[in-house]
Design a protein around this motif. Sequence first.
Motif, mmCIF file in Angstrom:
data_model
loop_
_atom_site.group_PDB
_atom_site.id
_atom_site.type_symbol
_atom_site.label_atom_id
_atom_site.label_comp_id
_atom_site.label_asym_id
_atom_site.label_seq_id
_atom_site.Cartn_x
_atom_site.Cartn_y
_atom_site.Cartn_z
ATOM 1 N N ASP A 38 0.796 -1.224 0.000
ATOM 2 C CA ASP A 38 0.000 0.000 0.000
ATOM 3 C C ASP A 38 0.833 1.280 0.000
ATOM 4 O O ASP A 38 0.395 2.305 -0.492
ATOM 5 C CB ASP A 38 -0.926 0.038 1.219
ATOM 6 C CG ASP A 38 -1.909 -1.114 1.236
ATOM 7 O OD1 ASP A 38 -2.174 -1.693 0.163
ATOM 8 O OD2 ASP A 38 -2.393 -1.445 2.323
ATOM 9 N N GLU A 39 2.015 1.218 0.613
ATOM 10 C CA GLU A 39 2.853 2.409 0.752
ATOM 11 C C GLU A 39 4.264 2.056 0.283
ATOM 12 O O GLU A 39 5.068 1.527 1.046
ATOM 13 C CB GLU A 39 2.861 2.885 2.208
ATOM 14 C CG GLU A 39 1.469 3.277 2.689
ATOM 15 C CD GLU A 39 1.429 3.611 4.175
ATOM 16 O OE1 GLU A 39 1.015 4.727 4.502
ATOM 17 O OE2 GLU A 39 1.829 2.744 4.982
ATOM 18 N N GLN A 57 11.907 3.458 5.837
ATOM 19 C CA GLN A 57 11.140 4.399 5.023
ATOM 20 C C GLN A 57 12.119 5.140 4.124
ATOM 21 O O GLN A 57 13.051 5.801 4.613
ATOM 22 C CB GLN A 57 10.375 5.400 5.886
ATOM 23 C CG GLN A 57 9.594 6.412 5.073
ATOM 24 C CD GLN A 57 8.834 7.399 5.956
ATOM 25 O OE1 GLN A 57 9.007 7.460 7.165
ATOM 26 N NE2 GLN A 57 7.972 8.177 5.330
#
Length: 126
Positions: A38-39, A57
């Motif tokens: 999703d990300e 990230q």
Amino acid sequence: MHRSRAYAVIIDVPEEADAAATAFWSGVFGTPAVQSADEPQFKTLAKAIPDLHTALQTVADEGRYHIDIETDDVEAEVARLLALGATKVSQWLNCHVLRAPGGHLLCVIPVHSDQALFDAQARTWP
């Protein structure tokens, strides 16, 4: 009243170091880095830190660490942390980015963990 708890430790990785950092942190924790469907900027390091979501990230910025705090009332938690001395940095969707005294970043997000885990570990604030 609202509740909150530390949800995640996020390792922010500069874009140019993504492959090397992914291999390094995967090796440090002994778990594969799994790409989020999703990300796309996130890779999860499953069970790296017990009871905390741990992720890489990819960022267009410097390498650092930050903590995500999950809460059942984002606005109340942001207000609580601002009263403790944090300052607002930005907001992205439901994620409020704050800077703590000393310069560390933290994000306040809605509950992401399993509800039973949140209920067992969250602290209640007036």
